[in-house]
Every structure is written in structure tokens, then in C-alpha cells.
Design a protein around this motif. Structure first.
Motif, mmCIF file in Angstrom:
data_model
loop_
_atom_site.group_PDB
_atom_site.id
_atom_site.type_symbol
_atom_site.label_atom_id
_atom_site.label_comp_id
_atom_site.label_asym_id
_atom_site.label_seq_id
_atom_site.Cartn_x
_atom_site.Cartn_y
_atom_site.Cartn_z
ATOM 1 N N UNK A 44 8.386 9.554 1.380
ATOM 2 C CA UNK A 44 7.396 8.870 2.216
ATOM 3 C C UNK A 44 7.307 7.393 1.862
ATOM 4 N N UNK A 45 7.455 7.084 0.587
ATOM 5 C CA UNK A 45 7.471 5.676 0.179
ATOM 6 C C UNK A 45 8.711 4.988 0.726
ATOM 7 N N UNK A 46 9.835 5.689 0.695
ATOM 8 C CA UNK A 46 11.065 5.089 1.227
ATOM 9 C C UNK A 46 10.982 4.920 2.742
ATOM 10 N N UNK A 47 10.288 5.814 3.416
ATOM 11 C CA UNK A 47 10.090 5.664 4.851
ATOM 12 C C UNK A 47 9.290 4.400 5.158
ATOM 13 N N UNK A 48 8.297 4.086 4.307
ATOM 14 C CA UNK A 48 7.541 2.842 4.468
ATOM 15 C C UNK A 48 8.463 1.644 4.270
ATOM 16 N N UNK B 15 15.183 -1.603 -10.765
ATOM 17 C CA UNK B 15 13.744 -1.400 -10.872
ATOM 18 C C UNK B 15 13.483 -0.002 -10.333
ATOM 19 N N UNK B 16 13.121 0.905 -11.220
ATOM 20 C CA UNK B 16 12.939 2.305 -10.854
ATOM 21 C C UNK B 16 11.449 2.635 -10.933
ATOM 22 N N UNK B 17 10.906 3.202 -9.858
ATOM 23 C CA UNK B 17 9.481 3.522 -9.848
ATOM 24 C C UNK B 17 9.241 4.823 -9.108
ATOM 25 N N UNK C 54 11.303 0.146 -15.550
ATOM 26 C CA UNK C 54 10.614 1.297 -14.988
ATOM 27 C C UNK C 54 9.102 1.077 -14.943
ATOM 28 N N UNK C 55 8.496 1.525 -13.841
ATOM 29 C CA UNK C 55 7.049 1.706 -13.842
ATOM 30 C C UNK C 55 6.720 2.958 -13.053
ATOM 31 N N UNK C 56 5.621 3.583 -13.416
ATOM 32 C CA UNK C 56 5.182 4.824 -12.801
ATOM 33 C C UNK C 56 3.775 4.645 -12.258
ATOM 34 N N UNK C 57 3.424 5.432 -11.261
ATOM 35 C CA UNK C 57 2.033 5.445 -10.827
ATOM 36 C C UNK C 57 1.511 6.872 -10.856
ATOM 37 N N UNK D 70 -1.005 1.940 0.126
ATOM 38 C CA UNK D 70 -0.696 1.940 -1.306
ATOM 39 C C UNK D 70 0.789 2.091 -1.595
ATOM 40 N N UNK D 71 1.485 2.870 -0.796
ATOM 41 C CA UNK D 71 2.937 2.988 -0.974
ATOM 42 C C UNK D 71 3.605 1.633 -0.769
ATOM 43 N N UNK D 72 3.161 0.901 0.255
ATOM 44 C CA UNK D 72 3.709 -0.429 0.507
ATOM 45 C C UNK D 72 3.406 -1.373 -0.650
ATOM 46 N N UNK D 73 2.238 -1.210 -1.254
ATOM 47 C CA UNK D 73 1.885 -2.056 -2.403
ATOM 48 C C UNK D 73 2.838 -1.808 -3.568
ATOM 49 N N UNK D 74 3.131 -0.550 -3.862
ATOM 50 C CA UNK D 74 4.066 -0.262 -4.950
ATOM 51 C C UNK D 74 5.451 -0.833 -4.641
#
Length: 277
Positions: free
Chosen positions: A56-60, A128-130, A237-240, A262-266
Motif C-alpha cells: 500500500x505504501x508502494x502504491x502511494x 534506504x530501507x524502511x 534503515x528506519x522502521x515505523x 502517513x504512508x506518503x510522509x514515510x
């Protein structure tokens, strides 16, 4: 001594006395299948790439950025041209004047490392992996960012890239955190627990990891740190925190329900990190 016997003799120090699969690291002999046996460097392939695990984040990302499809990072088969969001397809896009890459990885250490290995073979040197993680301590708020400084190695992939140890350091964390500070992005620095088996995060094991200082649990961090060290590339790396495993219970929090903004923010945080590396 013929070449076959010399080779066998050379392997003896590696195999003698080994009793555990965690002692699988072989720094002496080359891998039989190299990533570059399967793919070749592509001129102009992005040297810096974002990688996430959430479709879903990749779709954004695909909706908000002007993207150009690149090569497949899936070694099994090439993606279909009419499936833009397919797992493993790499894309290029521009952010703040820089051309970057982006890809959607399957979850889990083996799949993430295979994708990164393929991108390295194409020409990427910085990642950059999240993605999401489970908070292990109540101080980590829902959606809060975590920069892992080290990871407990409760997965199998890293033991083929680094000598056996319970934990592995993530030296890129200091630079990642410094950039987030410059961007005024709140975050927590801390150790994470990387496991292959999220349905076997038992009460006793989870409590032990918390006592050892882990603030979150994920599925890729330790393996990515190991491949970064082995291949001499930079993986930031960062995680949420999507869900939480605190007080011996599971709280889904926002797992699977995070809205698009929020997905777009990350995504923006990841892209801003990338252009500053």
C-alpha cells in the motif's frame, strides 16, 4: 596433491567442529552462484535506491511520483509490463534534483537480501530501507520512527554473510539519525530483534529480548546489516511502529490500516534521506 584434494583440504578448517547452522559463514571460498551470473550492470542504473515492504505504501509512491520502470529485481522471472506495482520491479524517479530508484520487496530476510543483492549487481551502492515493526516497549508510540543501531540475529540469512554472533551492529545508524535530526523528524535509536517467525514471538522470548535492550521487532534488519558489511555497500534503515507487543499482549494499533498520507510522509522521509546521503 591434485586440485580436488587441495580444495577439500582447504575446506577442512571451515567444517571441522561445526555443530550449528549459525556457523555457516564461509569467507574462504567463492559462492557458486553470484548475482552477476544472473544479471549484469546497467549503465545509468540508480546508485541510490529506496526499498519498502508495504504494497500500500508502494502504491502511494506510484501514485505520487512520475516513475520510469527499470529492470526486475526478482530473479525468478521478469515482471509483466501491465503490472506496475508487481513485487520486485525497480523504478526510477526524481526527487530534489536527484534520480533515485525504488522497489517493493517481499517481507523477510531471505527475500530482502536477494532483492538487494540483485540491485547491487545492477549498480546500486546505497539503499534506504524502511518498513513496519512491532514496538516492544510502551515508549514507542504508534507510528513512531525507530533507527536500529544493532539487531539481534534471530534469522538464518545473516549467518551466511557474517560470522556467528548474537547481534550485529548497524554502523549506518549514526548518519541516518543525523539526517533525521536535520529534517526535524522525531525518532528513537535502539536495538531491534530480527526474527523469521513472527507467529512464534512467544511471551518468554519477547520478554527476554526486551531485557536485552530490544525496543522493536522486525524481519529484515540484521540480515541487511550483514549483507551491507559483506558487499561493502551502505544500507540505511528506519522502521515505523505499526503494532505493539507489550505487556505480554498484542495490540494491532495501525497495522494494515494506515491511511495514505502517513504512508506518503514515510516515503518523503526516505527520499529526503536518500538525497542527503
Amino acid at each position: 596433491m591434485d586440485s580436488a584434494n587441495r580444495h577439500a583440504h582447504h575446506l577442512l578448517p571451515i567444517r571441522k567442529g561445526v555443530r550449528m547452522i549459525t556457523h555457516s559463514y564461509d569467507p574462504y571460498t567463492p559462492e557458486i552462484i553470484s548475482p552477476r551470473d544472473m544479471v549484469k550492470p546497467i549503465p545509468g542504473f540508480p546508485d541510490t535506491m529506496l526499498v519498502t515492504f508495504q504494497p500500500r505504501t508502494f502504491a502511494v509512491f506510484l501514485d505520487q511520483y512520475d516513475t520510469t520502470p527499470l529492470a526486475s529485481l526478482d530473479l525468478e522471472e521478469a515482471p509483466l509490463s501491465d503490472s506496475p506495482g508487481i513485487m520486485g520491479r525497480a523504478y526510477s524517479f526524481s526527487h530534489s534534483g536527484r534520480v533515485l530508484g525504488a522497489a517493493l520487496s517481499p517481507i523477510g530476510a531471505p527475500a530482502a537480501v536477494a532483492l538487494v543483492e540483485t540491485a547491487i549487481a545492477y549498480g546500486t551502492t546505497t539503499f534506504v530501507v524502511f518498513g513496519t515493526c512491532g514496538a516492544l516497549v510502551p515508549e514507542i508510540e504508534s507510528g513512531g520512527l525507530i533507527v536500529p543501531t544493532s539487531a539481534y540475529r534471530d534469522e538464518g540469512t545473516s549467518y551466511h554473510y557474517a560470522p556467528a554472533s548474537d547481534e550485529i551492529a548497524i554502523p549506518s545508524a549514526a548518519k541516518t539519525a543525523a539526517i533525521l535530526d536535520a529534517l526535524s523528524v522525531p525518532h528513537t535509536l535502539g536495538k531491534v530483534w530480527t526474527t523469521d517467525a513472527f507467529f512464534r514471538e512467544t511471551q518468554a522470548t519477547t520478554a527476554k529480548r526486551v531485557r536485552e535492550g530490544c525496543v522493536a521487532v522486525d524481519m529484515e534488519a540484521s540480515a541487511l546489516a550483514a549483507v551491507a558489511r559483506f558487499r561493502q555497500v551502505a544500507i540505511h534503515q528506519f522502521l515505523y511502529a505499526a503494532d505493539a507487543l507489550t505487556d505480554q499482549t498484542w495490540d494491532p494499533r495501525l497495522l494494515g490500516t494506515l491511511p495514505a498520507e502517513p504512508r506518503a510522509r514515510y516515503l518523503r522521509i526516505a527520499a529526503e534521506l536518500a538525497v542527503r546521503l
